[in-house]
Motif scaffolding. Structure first.
Motif, PDB file in Angstrom:
ATOM      1  N   GLY A  70       0.821  -1.221   0.000  1.00 31.75           N
ATOM      2  CA  GLY A  70       0.000   0.000   0.000  1.00 31.75           C
ATOM      3  C   GLY A  70       0.846   1.259   0.000  1.00 31.75           C
ATOM      4  O   GLY A  70       0.328   2.366   0.135  1.00 31.75           O
TER       5      GLY A  70
ATOM      6  N   THR B 120      -0.119   4.107  -2.455  1.00 28.69           N
ATOM      7  CA  THR B 120      -1.542   4.433  -2.589  1.00 28.69           C
ATOM      8  C   THR B 120      -1.718   5.952  -2.516  1.00 28.69           C
ATOM      9  O   THR B 120      -1.147   6.595  -1.644  1.00 28.69           O
ATOM     10  CB  THR B 120      -2.356   3.732  -1.478  1.00 28.69           C
ATOM     11  N   GLY B 121      -2.488   6.471  -3.455  1.00 26.80           N
ATOM     12  CA  GLY B 121      -2.710   7.918  -3.496  1.00 26.80           C
ATOM     13  C   GLY B 121      -1.728   8.655  -4.388  1.00 26.80           C
ATOM     14  O   GLY B 121      -1.848   9.862  -4.585  1.00 26.80           O
ATOM     15  N   TYR B 122      -0.738   7.919  -4.934  1.00 21.96           N
ATOM     16  CA  TYR B 122       0.294   8.539  -5.768  1.00 21.96           C
ATOM     17  C   TYR B 122       0.245   8.045  -7.210  1.00 21.96           C
ATOM     18  O   TYR B 122      -0.197   6.924  -7.484  1.00 21.96           O
ATOM     19  CB  TYR B 122       1.689   8.212  -5.224  1.00 21.96           C
TER      20      TYR B 122
ATOM     21  N   ILE C 283       0.448  -0.837  -9.589  1.00 24.45           N
ATOM     22  CA  ILE C 283      -0.762  -1.010  -8.781  1.00 24.45           C
ATOM     23  C   ILE C 283      -0.497  -1.928  -7.597  1.00 24.45           C
ATOM     24  O   ILE C 283      -1.178  -1.845  -6.574  1.00 24.45           O
ATOM     25  CB  ILE C 283      -1.926  -1.537  -9.655  1.00 24.45           C
TER      26      ILE C 283
ATOM     27  N   GLY D  10       0.006  -0.115  -4.719  1.00 22.35           N
ATOM     28  CA  GLY D  10      -1.108   0.783  -4.448  1.00 22.35           C
ATOM     29  C   GLY D  10      -1.223   1.972  -5.370  1.00 22.35           C
ATOM     30  O   GLY D  10      -2.225   2.678  -5.336  1.00 22.35           O
TER      31      GLY D  10
ATOM     32  N   ARG E 243      -2.025   4.248  -8.480  1.00 17.78           N
ATOM     33  CA  ARG E 243      -2.986   4.140  -9.574  1.00 17.78           C
ATOM     34  C   ARG E 243      -2.264   3.908 -10.889  1.00 17.78           C
ATOM     35  O   ARG E 243      -2.734   3.188 -11.750  1.00 17.78           O
ATOM     36  CB  ARG E 243      -3.796   5.430  -9.691  1.00 17.78           C
TER      37      ARG E 243
END
Lengths: 465, 197
Positions: A194, A197-199, A224, A227, A229
């Motif tokens: 994770g 995630t968000g990056y 991915i 995490g 995208r």
């Protein structure tokens, strides 16, 4: 001063909602049979057409068999899903439709690039998390859900919150016997499943610049799994040479115009990233996973962490994973007997992966205790395997090549690893049950997979090179 | 989409980290062409034996725990983009998922199906687990308007983040497609501009 991500994102903003997401224009929409039927139903319920059919490319991949594709699909529910896909493509007049058996059919993330549908500077989406693959061309490419598939079909736009940016730099060169997959598994181990995630991630540095397009796709594909995208790489001469002359790539004057634009697509000196990591590529060894997420990796010669090496909050999940895998904390995996080898998927189902595997097994024999599934990512890859004489090498060594599709990567079709069996797999996920209920997946690159196929064990490919 | 305003409910605890979408709904259940019935397959491999009988030790088969709030360990929903995961959770009857961390695509999919993902601090999450295991009748109250979550066993509250657009959508039951369809003129203007670019 802008990052590569900023440049492409800003070029695609249609509008911004105050304190909300951005309305982003999408240049290319890839669609497959599993995550699209409910979206087409949604269009019908609202009485809508597909807004820009020529920007939409469809291929059947997730739920197709990899044997006897010329015959009707046996499973009635799968057959209905494929027939629904065809009906939708026809009813909505979608020109780029590649059903099972079509010469351009294959895994969506393989046929997109190989036909020139994927180009630098684009925004690309698909109802599949490994859409990050296309970022290798210097594109913003990310996976979406079915509601979002419906949005893009209806409006060619999507509402997205602008992600933060991260740069991961790999200094130095990869050692012999170490592949792009090893680099990616190393990175996911370091960042955790994770950690990004968000990056949106940009990959940079000498090791990345030296990679072929196919290797870059492998790295971006796995973004991915930590995490993120998406992951992306600035387009360069390697990129332009790959895209040029592909069937759906720009031609003539249009090519010149696009090329001039693509050359501007790089992060400006001094541009700001929200987070940066730097690794030394020379430190990376061939990698394998021992657990049930792709962040649970080790160098092939290392041991599984001991319980003391795992932070307290994660110990229950760690032990649950080892219990599922039938491994012990602190155990070495080298020399462990395995049952299946899977070469394929959008991660490692391209011609270079088959070349690496075939070169390794050339003149050797498949181990008797191993069932090997070699599944090309597309019919074009399959054709190339024949044309380059790789099929002869593989057959000589006791291997068969199946027909293209996602296959045992997610085991939606009959290609399921039996419960309790160990599979060394070049795919992207080692989740519980991913390759079949009870299946035990060990993720690896094509060379480690080849070494496992020959020895019947987890083996270090460098010892044979 | 159904509106979401405020909810008080007992919870179903799932104190496992990195629950991925293959666990939420295994791929072999993704062959349907509609959105119905996925609730029956939620957590199928943890929930059922090979013969289809329920596994006694899995929380969904334990009548001690029920409610429309699922509380899970960090990084819930990692993995694939399959919206079937959100359909399965909604189909089972969950309206809120509480965790200290969610995977990106899953969070969007949940919101697009009227399920509210609530991010809490690791301490707050641990306290919920502790309270629920001590007393399964423990309730949480999730108030979207005020963006608060309260553990009614301890009275402790936290505020949670949600962007104001998504909040409006949930409070009113709107979805993104309604919004985008109202912006067709902007889309065509963008395309015309890009042609000349």
């Amino acid at each position: 001063m802008k990052t590569l991500f900023d440049k492409i994102w800003d070029d695609h903003v249609v509008s911004t909602i105050e304190n909300g997401p951005t309305q982003l224009y999408i240049d290319r929409h890839y669609v497959h049979e599993v995550t699209s039927p409910q979206a087409f139903n949604g269009l019908r319920a609202r009485g809508l057409k597909v807004f820009r059919p020529e920007k939409t490319v469809l291929t059947a991949d997730h739920n197709i068999p990899t044997l006897h594709q010329d015959k009707p699909v046996k499973d009635p529910i799968s057959r209905n899903q494929l027939e629904t896909f065809t009906r939708n493509a026809t009813e909505f007049n979608l020109p780029y439709f590649f059903p099972m058996g079509h010469p351009k059919n294959g895994i969506v993330h393989i046929i997109g690039p190989e036909n020139g549908f994927t180009q630098p500077g684009m925004t690309i989406v698909c109802g599949d998390s490994h859409t990050s693959t296309h970022g290798a061309f210097g594109a913003i490419a990310f996976g979406i859900g079915t509601s979002e598939v419906e949005m893009v079909l209806a409006t060619q736009c999507i509402l997205q919150t602008r992600p933060k940016t991260m740069r991961i730099t790999f200094k130095g060169k990869l050692n012999k016997g170490v592949t792009a997959k090893d680099l990616a598994l190393f990175m996911i181990l370091k960042l955790t499943t994770g950690g990004a995630t968000g990056y949106f991630v940009e990959y940079a540095g000498e090791a990345i610049e030296n990679m072929s397009m196919e290797e870059r796709m492998t790295v971006c594909n796995l973004s991915i799994e930590m995490g993120a995208r998406g992951g992306m790489i600035a387009p360069d001469e390697t990129t332009f040479a790959y895209v040029k002359d592909r069937e759906f790539a720009p031609k003539g004057k249009e090519w010149e115009k696009k090329l001039a634009y693509w050359k501007t697509l790089k992060t400006d000196e001094g541009a700001h990233f929200d987070k940066e990591y730097e690794f030394n590529a020379e430190e990376i060894q061939p990698m394998i996973t021992y657990g049930t997420n792709p962040g649970m990796g080790i160098s092939i010669t290392e041991s599984i962490p001991t319980i003391d090496e795992v932070n307290e909050a994660s110990r229950v999940s760690f032990l649950k994973a080892l219990n599922y895998m039938g491994f012990q904390p602190g155990e070495k995996l080298l020399g462990k007997s395995i049952d299946y080898v899977f070469l394929g998927s959008c991660t490692n189902g391209r011609i270079e992966d088959f070349r690496a595997f075939a070169n390794f097994v050339k003149g050797k024999k498949k181990a008797d205790n191993v069932t090997a599934w070699l599944v090309p990512g597309s019919w074009k890859v399959e054709q190339q395997i024949r044309e380059e004489g790789l099929l002869d090498i593989l057959q000589e060594a006791g291997f068969e090549v199946r027909q293209p599709g996602c296959s045992a990567c997610l085991a939606m079709n009959d290609d399921k690893i039996p419960a309790g069996k160990y599979a060394v797999s070049t795919s992207n996920r080692n989740f519980e049950g991913r390759q079949g209920p009870g299946a035990r997946t060990i993720l690896a690159g094509p060379l480690v997979a080849a070494a496992a196929a020959i020895t019947g064990k987890i083996a270090d490919p460098r010892e044979f090179m | 989409m159904e509106k979401f305003i405020k909810l008080t409910s007992t919870v179903v605890p799932l104190p496992i980290e990195n629950v991925d979408t293959d666990q939420i709904i295994p791929a072999r259940y993704l062959k349907a062409t509609d959105k119905e019935g996925f609730g029956n397959y939620l957590f199928a491999d943890w929930r059922y034996n090979k013969d289809g009988s329920p596994k006694a030790d899995f929380v969904l088969n334990d009548s001690t725990y029920k409610g429309s709030i699922l509380v899970a360990g960090k990084n819930f929903g990692s993995g694939s983009s399959r919206e079937h995961a959100a359909w399965a959770i909604a189909g089972y009857g969950f309206k809120v998922i509480v965790s200290s961390f969610f995977a990106d695509i899953f969070r969007n999919n949940a919101l697009n199906n009227g399920i509210l993902p609530v991010v809490v601090s690791p301490e707050f999450l641990n306290e919920i687990f502790k309270c629920v295991f001590e007393n399964p009748e423990t309730t949480l109250t999730v108030d979207l308007e005020n963006q608060t979550i309260t553990n009614n066993a301890t009275g402790r509250s936290e505020t949670f983040e949600i962007n104001s657009y998504k909040k409006e959508c949930l409070l009113n039951g709107f979805d993104d497609i309604d919004y985008l369809l109202s912006k067709k003129d902007l889309i065509e203007a963008y395309e015309a501009k890009k042609e000349n670019f």
